[in-house]
Design a protein around this motif. Structure first.
Motif, mmCIF file in Angstrom:
data_model
loop_
_atom_site.group_PDB
_atom_site.id
_atom_site.type_symbol
_atom_site.label_atom_id
_atom_site.label_comp_id
_atom_site.label_asym_id
_atom_site.label_seq_id
_atom_site.Cartn_x
_atom_site.Cartn_y
_atom_site.Cartn_z
ATOM 1 N N ARG A 135 -2.012 0.446 -14.038
ATOM 2 C CA ARG A 135 -1.157 0.571 -12.863
ATOM 3 C C ARG A 135 -0.951 2.036 -12.480
ATOM 4 N N ARG A 207 -2.984 -5.500 -6.047
ATOM 5 C CA ARG A 207 -1.575 -5.738 -6.357
ATOM 6 C C ARG A 207 -0.771 -4.443 -6.354
ATOM 7 N N VAL A 208 -1.430 -3.348 -6.656
ATOM 8 C CA VAL A 208 -0.717 -2.067 -6.685
ATOM 9 C C VAL A 208 -0.513 -1.536 -5.267
ATOM 10 N N LYS B 176 7.879 -3.311 -0.756
ATOM 11 C CA LYS B 176 7.336 -2.464 0.304
ATOM 12 C C LYS B 176 7.383 -0.986 -0.089
ATOM 13 N N ASP B 178 7.108 2.566 -2.253
ATOM 14 C CA ASP B 178 6.106 3.148 -3.136
ATOM 15 C C ASP B 178 6.465 2.843 -4.583
ATOM 16 N N PRO B 179 5.458 2.808 -5.470
ATOM 17 C CA PRO B 179 5.719 2.376 -6.850
ATOM 18 C C PRO B 179 6.770 3.195 -7.586
ATOM 19 N N THR B 220 11.350 -9.756 -3.236
ATOM 20 C CA THR B 220 9.970 -9.290 -3.133
ATOM 21 C C THR B 220 9.093 -10.416 -2.603
ATOM 22 N N GLY B 222 5.970 -10.168 -3.141
ATOM 23 C CA GLY B 222 4.810 -10.071 -4.020
ATOM 24 C C GLY B 222 3.662 -9.289 -3.405
ATOM 25 N N GLU B 223 3.994 -8.472 -2.386
ATOM 26 C CA GLU B 223 2.934 -7.695 -1.738
ATOM 27 C C GLU B 223 2.356 -6.670 -2.696
ATOM 28 N N ARG B 224 3.220 -6.099 -3.506
ATOM 29 C CA ARG B 224 2.785 -5.123 -4.503
ATOM 30 C C ARG B 224 3.387 -5.469 -5.848
ATOM 31 N N GLU B 225 2.706 -5.027 -6.866
ATOM 32 C CA GLU B 225 3.197 -5.225 -8.225
ATOM 33 C C GLU B 225 4.354 -4.254 -8.470
ATOM 34 N N LEU B 226 5.377 -4.711 -9.148
ATOM 35 C CA LEU B 226 6.506 -3.838 -9.469
ATOM 36 C C LEU B 226 6.319 -3.261 -10.866
#
Lengths: 330, 338
Positions: A135, A207-208, B176, B178-179, B220, B222-226
């Protein structure tokens, strides 16, 4: 000090407080307090994600083609023994190691059939990129600098103190994934030993970055020959994405050589591709399963080359991107 | 059927929110940032359990599920049922963690300084929703102590009762961001305290707030992985996709079942078409229509169709409406019978 992740104490507290009256409710409470296994989701997504069908290459590849499906074996399966073909050295580059492993492993069709009978799980080599690192590495690879919201006071004071007219307020930059990414996957024979890793990378990156923000395209040899999402024969000419959207290329950049790779493209062709990307103001990053020294110097100067091996970390990617000249749109 | 003590959250308590208006009629409407009528919202039993678990463990609740499946409304209904102040922040791709805690208007300060009227740095602090939820008094005065020349800010929280102390904070669509954003929030979410860098002031939770008094609900799509570290600190709830019976139940709650043709038969037919569309969308790898689109479709049919059309069994107009409201380009082929 930060509060610890959900622990046994949390589960006990919830059970004592809510007093579930049956096993089903207890299980539901505990499931909500069990962190989701992100890696399991990614593995499932990787299984679902399928790379485009490989068309027959113009010349026969050196690597063995996948064995066609064999008739189902009897349910009683003998243990699969692995002949000592794979060299123990870990100094070999990833492609060589995977090639050895592929040669040493039993035929893929047999393994699949065994798994279908529930006798043995599918033998997939451990991921080239460690799961714990995936990730962080991928989000660093696809990130581009973007102007942040906070004003860079130091830069502003320096400009004013120097008597310079401030036409544009300097802002602290941050690394962001908001532009999405274009992912170019090389499906030439040179990447065949890494097929599992490429599929997993594609699924994980989706997914990221966000499924809607990632545009995965396949090409063979070099994207200048065409890149697309469907069957190989239908690929249109590659078009760079809008300025600022990073392009991540997964390829050997011709390192494997024409003998191994029937779709081999030379440094000149790759340089032309890099020039088109540069002219379109898109940051270009190549994930290459070979040491950087194998990439021709003239090409390595045109794009950021990230060696894809087990030692890859987010910090290393960051160093490489910082040293490379990443195009930053205004 | 889940069987446990609903110690903290019980949807049955929503009944206590009925008001009687001047003409003696029941008034259920309640504005909570958006119009919420608790009778229209069916709370899934998994959601009730998750809210109870989150409140018992004092952990943030992360709700995932398809878009339009009631994730946001769940937080609103929780605030209503718990009698808490409701704060909401919709997350965008440009949002940073500091926007949720406190930001600093350096540009205004620079402008004031050039005009010779610079105020104390506290005047340029803009409290974020997490600050408002944890410490509304210090948020209103932009710092630990009031500054005489500064008028207090107005609390953006929506409340039903003035005396409400505890709060529900909704961070909508956290995927939505950034990580780094969820990771940057870990300390503030865990400890319920943070520092404003520009003033150096440490903001602590006020009485009735903090971990005990602030329920944080994150949604979420689920658009992006958390980040895993973030997930490990949250109670997780995945709202199941809607079933045909569930949709019909929602339509009944919302529109009633009084009319012969605009009642149950219509709800069932629209639900049936929607389930078919969902299957086709899944086959095409597209986003399936959700509960909110179903409600829109039923509403459109009730508003636009004549009862005589339905009585005669003429489906053409009905299907045309459903095509517009539900399909949205999902179906390559027209709906069945259309």
């Amino acid at each position: 000090m930060s509060r610890a992740p959900i622990s046994l104490a949390d589960r006990l507290r919830a059970l004592a407080d809510l007093r579930p009256a049956d096993d089903k409710t207890t299980a539901a409470v505990l499931a909500m307090l069990t962190p989701r296994d992100g890696h399991a989701e990614v593995r499932a997504a990787a299984r679902r994600a399928a790379l485009p069908t490989h068309a027959a290459p113009s010349r026969a590849p050196t690597l063995p083609p996948p064995t066609p499906a064999a008739p189902a074996p009897p349910p009683a399966v003998r243990p699969v023994t692995q002949p000592p073909l794979a060299p123990a050295s870990t100094r070999l580059h990833p492609v060589a190691r995977r090639t050895w492993a592929a040669l040493a492993a039993p035929p893929a069709a047999a393994v699949r059939t065994f798994a279908g009978h529930g006798a043995s799980p599918v033998r997939v080599p451990p991921p080239l990129l460690p799961a714990a690192q995936q990730r962080a590495v991928l989000s660093t690879l696809a990130a581009v600098p973007a102007p942040g919201t906070t004003i860079d006071i130091d830069a502003l004071v320096a400009a004013l103190a120097g008597g310079r007219l401030v036409a544009r307020l300097p802002r602290h930059r941050r690394w962001s994934l908001h532009r999405g990414a274009q992912l170019l996957l090389d499906c030439s024979p040179a990447l065949l030993p890494l097929a599992h890793d490429v599929q997993a990378l594609c699924a994980r990156l989706g997914r990221v970055v966000g499924e809607g923000r990632l545009e995965p395209l396949s090409f063979a040899g070099c994207p200048t020959r065409g890149a697309g999402a469907g069957e190989r024969g239908s690929w249109p000419a590659w078009r760079p994405p809008p300025a600022g959207v990073p392009v991540l290329v997964v390829s050997d950049l011709g390192c494997a050589g024409p003998r191994v790779n029937a779709d081999w493209a030379g440094a000149d062709e790759w340089s032309r591709f890099a020039d088109v990307a540069c002219a379109a103001a898109v940051p270009l990053v190549a994930l290459v399963p070979y040491p950087v020294r194998r990439v021709p110097a003239a090409l390595a100067r045109r794009l950021a080359v990230v060696p894809w091996d087990e030692d890859l970390s987010a910090a290393r990617v960051r160093r490489i991107l910082r040293d490379a000249r990443i195009v930053v749109p205004r | 059927m889940l069987n446990y003590r609903k110690t903290h959250f019980d949807p049955a308590r929503l009944r206590g929110f009925t008001r009687i208006d001047r003409e003696g009629r029941e008034d259920w409407s309640f504005d909570l940032g958006a119009k919420v009528d608790p009778r229209h919202f069916a709370v899934a039993e998994e959601a009730v359990l998750a809210l109870n678990v989150a409140l018992a463990t004092k952990r943030p609740l992360l709700v995932s599920g398809e878009p339009g499946n009631g994730k946001t409304t769940l937080a609103r209904v929780a605030a209503l049922a718990l009698g808490r102040v409701f704060y909401r922040q919709t997350v965008t791709s440009r949002l940073q963690a500091s926007d949720l805690l406190a930001s600093f208007d350096a540009l205004r300060r620079l402008s004031d300084a050039q005009g010779g009227g610079a105020k104390t740095p506290q005047a340029y602090v803009v409290p974020g929703p997490l600050w408002w939820a944890l410490a509304p008094v210090t948020a209103a005065q932009r710092g630990l102590s009031p500054v005489p020349e500064l008028a207090p800010l107005i609390d953006p929280g929506v409340r039903r009762r003035l005396a409400a102390k505890a709060a529900v904070l909704l961070l909508d669509e956290i995927d939505k961001a950034d990580p780094d954003v969820p990771n940057d929030l870990l300390e503030a979410l865990d400890e319920s305290r943070f520092t404003v860098p520009e003033t150096g002031q440490r903001i602590e939770p006020e009485s009735g707030r903090g971990r005990d008094g602030v329920l944080i609900v994150l949604t979420t799509n689920g658009e992006r992985e958390l980040p895993p570290a973030f997930l490990r600190r949250c109670v997780t709830l995945e709202l199941p996709p809607p079933s045909e019976a569930w949709l019909v139940d929602i339509a009944q709650r919302r529109f009633g079942a009084d009319s012969e043709h605009f009642g149950l038969p219509l709800y069932r037919q629209v639900a049936l078409e929607m389930m078919d569309l969902r299957q086709r969308a899944a086959d095409q790898g597209r986003r399936p229509p959700g509960t909110s689109e179903y409600v829109d479709a039923v509403l459109a049919c009730r508003e636009l169709l004549h009862e005589s059309t339905l009585r005669a069994g003429d489906d053409v107009e009905l299907l045309r409406i459903l095509e517009t409201v539900l399909a949205k380009g999902t179906a390559a082929a027209p709906l069945a019978g259309g």
